[in-house]
Design an enzyme around this catalytic site. Sequence first.
Site, PDB file in Angstrom:
ATOM      1  N   GLU A 130      25.267 -30.006  14.688  1.00 27.18           N
ATOM      2  CA  GLU A 130      24.136 -29.437  13.962  1.00 27.18           C
ATOM      3  C   GLU A 130      23.101 -30.543  13.815  1.00 27.18           C
ATOM      4  O   GLU A 130      23.078 -31.265  12.839  1.00 27.18           O
ATOM      5  CB  GLU A 130      24.568 -28.888  12.602  1.00 27.18           C
ATOM      6  CG  GLU A 130      23.488 -28.057  11.949  1.00 27.18           C
ATOM      7  CD  GLU A 130      23.874 -27.559  10.568  1.00 27.18           C
ATOM      8  OE1 GLU A 130      23.098 -26.763   9.993  1.00 27.18           O
ATOM      9  OE2 GLU A 130      24.926 -27.950  10.039  1.00 27.18           O
ATOM     10  N   HIS A 215      22.769 -20.014  10.824  1.00 26.55           N
ATOM     11  CA  HIS A 215      22.549 -19.522   9.457  1.00 26.55           C
ATOM     12  C   HIS A 215      21.158 -18.909   9.289  1.00 26.55           C
ATOM     13  O   HIS A 215      20.252 -19.473   8.691  1.00 26.55           O
ATOM     14  CB  HIS A 215      22.860 -20.557   8.379  1.00 26.55           C
ATOM     15  CG  HIS A 215      22.335 -21.947   8.566  1.00 26.55           C
ATOM     16  ND1 HIS A 215      21.011 -22.228   8.801  1.00 26.55           N
ATOM     17  CD2 HIS A 215      22.971 -23.141   8.507  1.00 26.55           C
ATOM     18  CE1 HIS A 215      20.864 -23.545   8.881  1.00 26.55           C
ATOM     19  NE2 HIS A 215      22.036 -24.114   8.711  1.00 26.55           N
ATOM     20  N   ASN A 218      18.173 -19.271   6.520  1.00 24.84           N
ATOM     21  CA  ASN A 218      18.210 -20.587   5.873  1.00 24.84           C
ATOM     22  C   ASN A 218      17.593 -21.653   6.759  1.00 24.84           C
ATOM     23  O   ASN A 218      17.836 -21.693   7.971  1.00 24.84           O
ATOM     24  CB  ASN A 218      19.650 -20.976   5.530  1.00 24.84           C
ATOM     25  CG  ASN A 218      20.279 -20.027   4.537  1.00 24.84           C
ATOM     26  OD1 ASN A 218      21.221 -19.308   4.849  1.00 24.84           O
ATOM     27  ND2 ASN A 218      19.734 -19.992   3.334  1.00 24.84           N
ATOM     28  N   ALA A 219      16.785 -22.523   6.163  1.00 26.69           N
ATOM     29  CA  ALA A 219      16.146 -23.640   6.863  1.00 26.69           C
ATOM     30  C   ALA A 219      15.274 -23.163   8.026  1.00 26.69           C
ATOM     31  O   ALA A 219      15.242 -23.764   9.090  1.00 26.69           O
ATOM     32  CB  ALA A 219      17.184 -24.655   7.348  1.00 26.69           C
ATOM     33  N   ARG A 226       2.268 -11.130   9.136  1.00 29.03           N
ATOM     34  CA  ARG A 226       1.446 -11.658  10.223  1.00 29.03           C
ATOM     35  C   ARG A 226       1.980 -12.980  10.778  1.00 29.03           C
ATOM     36  O   ARG A 226       1.316 -13.623  11.590  1.00 29.03           O
ATOM     37  CB  ARG A 226      -0.012 -11.818   9.754  1.00 29.03           C
ATOM     38  CG  ARG A 226      -0.715 -10.483   9.532  1.00 29.03           C
ATOM     39  CD  ARG A 226      -2.169 -10.649   9.158  1.00 29.03           C
ATOM     40  NE  ARG A 226      -2.334 -11.281   7.865  1.00 29.03           N
ATOM     41  CZ  ARG A 226      -2.254 -10.642   6.691  1.00 29.03           C
ATOM     42  NH1 ARG A 226      -2.028  -9.330   6.668  1.00 29.03           N
ATOM     43  NH2 ARG A 226      -2.423 -11.284   5.558  1.00 29.03           N
ATOM     44  N   ASP A 246      27.912 -16.071   1.415  1.00 23.53           N
ATOM     45  CA  ASP A 246      28.574 -16.543   0.189  1.00 23.53           C
ATOM     46  C   ASP A 246      27.878 -16.078  -1.081  1.00 23.53           C
ATOM     47  O   ASP A 246      28.317 -16.396  -2.192  1.00 23.53           O
ATOM     48  CB  ASP A 246      28.689 -18.065   0.192  1.00 23.53           C
ATOM     49  CG  ASP A 246      27.329 -18.779   0.211  1.00 23.53           C
ATOM     50  OD1 ASP A 246      26.290 -18.097   0.357  1.00 23.53           O
ATOM     51  OD2 ASP A 246      27.316 -20.015   0.111  1.00 23.53           O
ATOM     52  N   GLY A 247      26.770 -15.326  -0.944  1.00 25.84           N
ATOM     53  CA  GLY A 247      26.042 -14.870  -2.116  1.00 25.84           C
ATOM     54  C   GLY A 247      25.082 -15.896  -2.670  1.00 25.84           C
ATOM     55  O   GLY A 247      24.376 -15.619  -3.647  1.00 25.84           O
ATOM     56  N   ASP A 272      30.144 -22.601   7.065  1.00 30.53           N
ATOM     57  CA  ASP A 272      29.385 -23.822   6.770  1.00 30.53           C
ATOM     58  C   ASP A 272      30.122 -24.626   5.702  1.00 30.53           C
ATOM     59  O   ASP A 272      29.517 -25.289   4.857  1.00 30.53           O
ATOM     60  CB  ASP A 272      27.967 -23.479   6.310  1.00 30.53           C
ATOM     61  CG  ASP A 272      27.010 -24.673   6.390  1.00 30.53           C
ATOM     62  OD1 ASP A 272      27.320 -25.632   7.116  1.00 30.53           O
ATOM     63  OD2 ASP A 272      25.966 -24.640   5.722  1.00 30.53           O
TER      64      ASP A 272
END
Length: 380
Positions: A130, A215, A218-219, A226, A246-247, A272
């Site tokens: 990653e 993911h 995320n990120a 637009r 995971d909420g 993760d």
Amino acid sequence: MTPTALIGGTLLLPDRCLEGHALVVSAGKITKVCANADLPAGVVQRDIAGLTVAPGFIDLQVNGGGGVLFNDDPSLEAIKAIGAAHRNFGTTSFLPTLISDTVEKIDLALIAAEQGLAENTPGLIGIHLEGPFLSPQRHGIHNPAHFQTPDAELLDRLKAPKGGSLMMTLAPEEVPAKLLRQLSSRGVKLAAGHTAATYAQTVDALKAGVTGFTHLFNAMPPMLSRAPGPVAAALESEAWCTLIADGHHVDDAMLRLAIRAKADGRMIFVTDAMSCAGTDATSFQFDGKTIRVRDGRCEDDAGTLAGSNLTMIDAVRRGVRELDLPLHIAVNMATFQPASFLGIEAERGSLKPGSRADLVFLNGALDLVAVVQDGNLEEL
């Protein structure tokens, strides 16, 4: 070895729950799925009434577990310890994942994975890097000091290990299309993540060899009317998308919408997981920071999420209970879809003849009753 037929249970196939059928296992493989009345003579029958059988879970993003973090110890011993910890939660195949780190750590991690594959380390199917080709604008918990610009020397290191997979999360806007094509041609499974890419840049990356998204949500930039960004490109493409259910990482409502929007079903649960997974730890160290574990959420002092405390059985349960998924679909996202992304669906990820007999057994409450690896039914 005398074949053993598991009878009386429910079999979870990628597209349905199958009743009244037996699963025949021999020499570590699934050899037959058939109606009980069609069982061949001479098999040993084992009644598993009341249980549901699923393929062993496949986790493509495992940073750590059982008190061990791969970045702290990129060794074969660490891989074995992490695998053993997650096996307790149904994961029978996994990619140890190195969060952005030094070139020296990358080398050690690749060597450890190669050694583990050569030794047939239980559950090991490759490695996930990653980083380090990520966006400084979307670094999350990653240390931007470890980010790299692709160069020939580093790229030469990046190829799928013998007998396994190399998955690489990268920001496509940081890697020229020529190099994306080069990595893809070497068998590297490319996933866009920790990216500030526009929609157009993401579409171009998909044409150049990116086949996954790490993911989702995320990120990466949010999807706007637009400025659709990478999320829209992911959902309308044929790429696979991983989700941390995971909420904490993504609201459940957004996960439900994304899963419904992805018409091809190419959605994948990942954990993760960090070193705290499978332990009672309330904190751990990562890259000089103290990460605290509160109510299942891992974060640094600034509130930045730092991986998760999730296990795959919990992701599957949340898929059923919070995301309103049928059990076979939730399990599919933890088995067949990750196998398909890596191109190993012929041998892992589904209950079909020829597949490895890596199995999990669930009761009606979705409790994990047993985990079987390589057809070792003594564990049942």
